[in-house]
Design a protein around this motif. Structure first.
Motif, mmCIF file in Angstrom:
data_model
loop_
_atom_site.group_PDB
_atom_site.id
_atom_site.type_symbol
_atom_site.label_atom_id
_atom_site.label_comp_id
_atom_site.label_asym_id
_atom_site.label_seq_id
_atom_site.Cartn_x
_atom_site.Cartn_y
_atom_site.Cartn_z
ATOM 1 N N GLN A 3 0.839 -1.222 0.000
ATOM 2 C CA GLN A 3 0.000 0.000 0.000
ATOM 3 C C GLN A 3 0.865 1.260 0.000
ATOM 4 N N ARG A 48 2.294 1.914 -3.364
ATOM 5 C CA ARG A 48 1.319 2.529 -4.275
ATOM 6 C C ARG A 48 1.074 3.993 -3.922
ATOM 7 N N ARG A 49 1.012 4.280 -2.624
ATOM 8 C CA ARG A 49 0.684 5.642 -2.193
ATOM 9 C C ARG A 49 1.742 6.659 -2.642
ATOM 10 N N TYR A 50 3.014 6.233 -2.630
ATOM 11 C CA TYR A 50 4.071 7.201 -2.960
ATOM 12 C C TYR A 50 4.617 7.045 -4.373
ATOM 13 N N GLY A 103 0.742 8.000 -7.260
ATOM 14 C CA GLY A 103 1.394 8.258 -5.980
ATOM 15 C C GLY A 103 1.797 9.718 -5.800
ATOM 16 N N GLU A 104 2.015 10.074 -4.528
ATOM 17 C CA GLU A 104 2.315 11.472 -4.207
ATOM 18 C C GLU A 104 3.572 11.971 -4.895
#
Ligand code: PHE
Length: 325
Positions: A24, A27-29, A34-35
């Motif tokens: 996770q 994927r988030r970054y 992603g960011e």
């Protein structure tokens, strides 16, 4: 801004405890939405110089986060016992040996008894544990209402005319009905008696029946064969004795005792010369054949051989006991 994102990401990575969370975070970054990816994309609107500087910095952070995630991933997959598809397997590590079972001491004793008698020409046959009254009693010269029946405390099955066999002797009749002498058999199997339990009695136990019939089979054959059996089972120094006994299906009848380490005589089998009434019942002509029969208690044999002092241990299922064999 980059620094903030990086610090946050590294902190989260350090705190994750499983692979799923790690994915996770990835994927988030670093994922497509992603960011950090978003920030990298927004660079294209900046002036050349600024874009190059920030771009370098962003890529470096990206690498650092990526590296941190990979390290963590390796940490998870390397954990012993983890069967996750990711990571690696140490093929040089010693394998885990699956626990291996072994035969129960009564099975060990039974196999040995079978081997010894087979080496003397006996066949091994088996009979039903649920018997009828005829084979358990009547065919063995134990008439209904005869007090001798009380020698066998019987479990009767409710509402049907069947019982749990109290000995392996019913197979004498079952076998002789179908076979003509000369014959030599043993019948190992489980028997049941409605008795109070103590250190030497249980409601279930194992017996092995022996039966040898021919033209001139006598007590001499019986004594020779049983002595040979006991010598092979316990060792050549075993001491046995015959005592007079009573069974309705043998005449004469005797009990066989052997001497234990404490020099006490212990009863291990009932035996005798097959009663002519039993031959008559299975359809043999009178006085044509003679032979011997015996019933030996397997628990008694195993208890003496392995120095076990309580019969109930055999059925306790206690691994501290069973693992000693
Ligand atoms: N069936 C007898 C018992 O269980 C033992 C026995 C077998 C005696 C064969 C004589 C002959 O007590």
């Amino acid at each position: 801004m980059f620094n903030q994102i990086k610090e946050k990401a590294l902190k989260e990575i350090a705190q994750t405890k499983d692979l799923k969370k790690l994915e996770q975070i990835y994927r988030r970054y670093l994922g497509r939405k992603g960011e950090l990816t978003k920030v990298l994309r927004s660079l294209k609107d900046l002036p050349d110089k600024e874009r190059r500087e920030k771009g370098q910095l962003a890529n470096q952070f990206k690498k650092e986060i990526d590296e941190a995630i990979k390290t963590k991933d390796r940490e998870f997959s390397g954990q012993s016992g983890s069967a996750k598809g990711k990571g690696w397997i140490d093929v040089s590590a010693p394998g885990l040996r699956p626990p291996e079972g072994h035969p129960h001491p009564i099975s060990l004793a039974q196999r040995q008894v079978e081997d010894i008698f087979q080496s003397m020409g006996f066949s091994v046959v088996e009979g039903p544990e649920i018997e009828n009254e005829y084979y358990n009693f009547d065919a063995l010269n134990i008439p209904k209402d005869h007090p001798a029946r009380d020698l066998w405390d019987t479990f009767w099955l409710k509402d049907i005319d069947l019982l749990l066999r109290t000995h392996t002797s019913p197979m004498q009749a079952r076998y002789m009905e179908k076979h003509q002498p000369p014959l030599r058999i043993i019948v190992p199997g489980r028997c049941f008696r409605h008795e109070a339990t103590d250190a030497s009695h249980d409601v279930q136990f194992y017996q092995t029946e022996g039966l040898m019939v021919g033209r001139d089979i006598s007590m001499v054959h019986f004594k020779g064969i049983v002595e040979e059996f006991l010598k092979q089972f316990f060792g050549p120094e075993v001491k046995m004795r015959l005592r007079p006994g009573y069974f309705p299906f043998t005449e004469p009848s005797f009990e066989v005792d052997i001497k234990d380490k404490k020099k006490n005589w212990l009863e291990i089998m009932g035996a005798g010369m097959v009663h002519q009434n039993v031959f008559k019942e299975v359809g043999y002509p009178l006085r044509k054949w003679q032979g011997f029969a015996f019933g030996v208690g397997l628990e008694r044999l195993a208890m003496l051989k392995y120095k076990i002092d309580d019969i109930r241990l055999f059925y306790s299922g206690d691994l501290r006991f069973l693992n000693q064999f």
